[in-house]
Scaffold this motif. Structure first.
Motif, PDB file in Angstrom:
ATOM      1  N   UNK A  53       0.730  -3.060  -7.318  1.00 22.37           N
ATOM      2  CA  UNK A  53      -0.419  -3.915  -7.617  1.00 22.37           C
ATOM      3  C   UNK A  53      -0.587  -4.100  -9.121  1.00 22.37           C
ATOM      4  N   UNK A  54      -0.489  -3.031  -9.859  1.00 25.43           N
ATOM      5  CA  UNK A  54      -0.778  -3.097 -11.298  1.00 25.43           C
ATOM      6  C   UNK A  54       0.335  -3.770 -12.099  1.00 25.43           C
ATOM      7  N   UNK A  77      -8.337   7.550  -0.306  1.00 24.82           N
ATOM      8  CA  UNK A  77      -7.523   8.374   0.572  1.00 24.82           C
ATOM      9  C   UNK A  77      -7.102   9.692  -0.055  1.00 24.82           C
ATOM     10  N   UNK A  78      -6.835  10.660   0.784  1.00 25.05           N
ATOM     11  CA  UNK A  78      -6.365  11.952   0.300  1.00 25.05           C
ATOM     12  C   UNK A  78      -4.867  11.898  -0.005  1.00 25.05           C
ATOM     13  N   UNK A  79      -4.179  10.912   0.578  1.00 25.95           N
ATOM     14  CA  UNK A  79      -2.747  10.751   0.355  1.00 25.95           C
ATOM     15  C   UNK A  79      -2.548   9.625  -0.657  1.00 25.95           C
ATOM     16  N   UNK A  80      -2.482   9.985  -1.933  1.00 28.74           N
ATOM     17  CA  UNK A  80      -2.378   9.002  -3.008  1.00 28.74           C
ATOM     18  C   UNK A  80      -1.036   8.291  -2.938  1.00 28.74           C
ATOM     19  N   UNK A  81      -1.068   6.970  -2.845  1.00 24.03           N
ATOM     20  CA  UNK A  81       0.153   6.171  -2.731  1.00 24.03           C
ATOM     21  C   UNK A  81       0.485   5.535  -4.076  1.00 24.03           C
ATOM     22  N   UNK A 106      -9.141 -10.918 -11.824  1.00 23.94           N
ATOM     23  CA  UNK A 106      -9.856 -11.352 -10.617  1.00 23.94           C
ATOM     24  C   UNK A 106     -10.053 -10.179  -9.659  1.00 23.94           C
ATOM     25  N   UNK A 107      -9.049  -9.323  -9.534  1.00 20.02           N
ATOM     26  CA  UNK A 107      -9.159  -8.131  -8.682  1.00 20.02           C
ATOM     27  C   UNK A 107     -10.263  -7.230  -9.222  1.00 20.02           C
ATOM     28  N   UNK A 108     -10.264  -7.017 -10.522  1.00 19.66           N
ATOM     29  CA  UNK A 108     -11.268  -6.148 -11.146  1.00 19.66           C
ATOM     30  C   UNK A 108     -12.678  -6.683 -10.898  1.00 19.66           C
ATOM     31  N   UNK A 109     -12.877  -7.970 -11.118  1.00 16.76           N
ATOM     32  CA  UNK A 109     -14.190  -8.576 -10.907  1.00 16.76           C
ATOM     33  C   UNK A 109     -14.612  -8.501  -9.439  1.00 16.76           C
ATOM     34  N   UNK A 110     -13.694  -8.797  -8.548  1.00 18.78           N
ATOM     35  CA  UNK A 110     -14.004  -8.761  -7.116  1.00 18.78           C
ATOM     36  C   UNK A 110     -14.302  -7.346  -6.669  1.00 18.78           C
ATOM     37  N   UNK A 136      -8.807  -4.410  -1.312  1.00 19.09           N
ATOM     38  CA  UNK A 136      -8.792  -3.569  -0.114  1.00 19.09           C
ATOM     39  C   UNK A 136      -7.795  -2.425  -0.290  1.00 19.09           C
ATOM     40  N   UNK A 137      -6.603  -2.743  -0.772  1.00 19.83           N
ATOM     41  CA  UNK A 137      -5.572  -1.725  -0.956  1.00 19.83           C
ATOM     42  C   UNK A 137      -5.970  -0.712  -2.022  1.00 19.83           C
ATOM     43  N   UNK A 138      -6.535  -1.186  -3.127  1.00 16.99           N
ATOM     44  CA  UNK A 138      -6.971  -0.267  -4.172  1.00 16.99           C
ATOM     45  C   UNK A 138      -8.049   0.678  -3.656  1.00 16.99           C
ATOM     46  N   UNK A 139      -8.987   0.143  -2.921  1.00 19.54           N
ATOM     47  CA  UNK A 139     -10.047   0.989  -2.356  1.00 19.54           C
ATOM     48  C   UNK A 139      -9.444   2.014  -1.395  1.00 19.54           C
ATOM     49  N   UNK A 140      -8.525   1.583  -0.572  1.00 17.52           N
ATOM     50  CA  UNK A 140      -7.873   2.484   0.381  1.00 17.52           C
ATOM     51  C   UNK A 140      -7.082   3.570  -0.361  1.00 17.52           C
ATOM     52  N   UNK A 141      -6.360   3.182  -1.392  1.00 20.68           N
ATOM     53  CA  UNK A 141      -5.561   4.127  -2.171  1.00 20.68           C
ATOM     54  C   UNK A 141      -6.463   5.142  -2.874  1.00 20.68           C
ATOM     55  N   UNK A 142      -7.514   4.666  -3.501  1.00 19.79           N
ATOM     56  CA  UNK A 142      -8.372   5.545  -4.284  1.00 19.79           C
ATOM     57  C   UNK A 142      -9.247   6.452  -3.427  1.00 19.79           C
TER      58      UNK A 142
END
Length: 76
Positions: free
Chosen positions: A39-40, A28-32, A50-54, A20-26
Motif C-alpha cells: 500500500x505505501x 490485527x494481532x498478525x501484522x502483515x 486520499x487514503x490518509x484523508x479518508x 479497509x486494509x490499513x485498518x485491518x492490518x493495524x
C-alpha cells in the motif's frame, strides 16, 4: 456472512479498500508487513493523501458514533 463481507469489499473504491486494509492490518494481532509495504510503496502520492484523508474522516466518524451511542441523552 463471509460472502456478504466479500461482496461489500469488492464494491469499495481503491482508496476505501486501502483504508479497509490499513485498518485491518493495524488492528490485527498478525501484522502483515507485505500488505502494508504494498500500500505505501506502490501507490501514488495523490492516492496516499486520499487514503490518509479518508482514513482520518472514517476514524472521526466512528469516534463520533461511539460517543453518540454512549451518550446518556440518546440512551434516555
Amino acid at each position: 456472512h463471509s460472502l456478504n463481507k466479500f461482496l461489500r469489499i469488492l464494491l469499495l473504491s481503491s482508496v476505501e479498500h486501502d483504508c479497509y486494509e490499513l485498518r485491518r492490518i493495524l488492528r490485527g494481532s498478525n501484522f502483515e508487513e507485505t500488505a502494508l509495504v504494498e500500500i505505501i510503496f506502490t501507490r501514488t502520492t495523490k492516492h496516499i493523501r486520499a487514503v490518509k484523508e479518508t482514513y482520518q474522516r472514517r476514524k472521526r466518524t466512528r469516534q463520533i458514533n461511539f460517543l453518540i451511542r454512549g451518550s446518556s441523552i440518546v440512551s434516555s
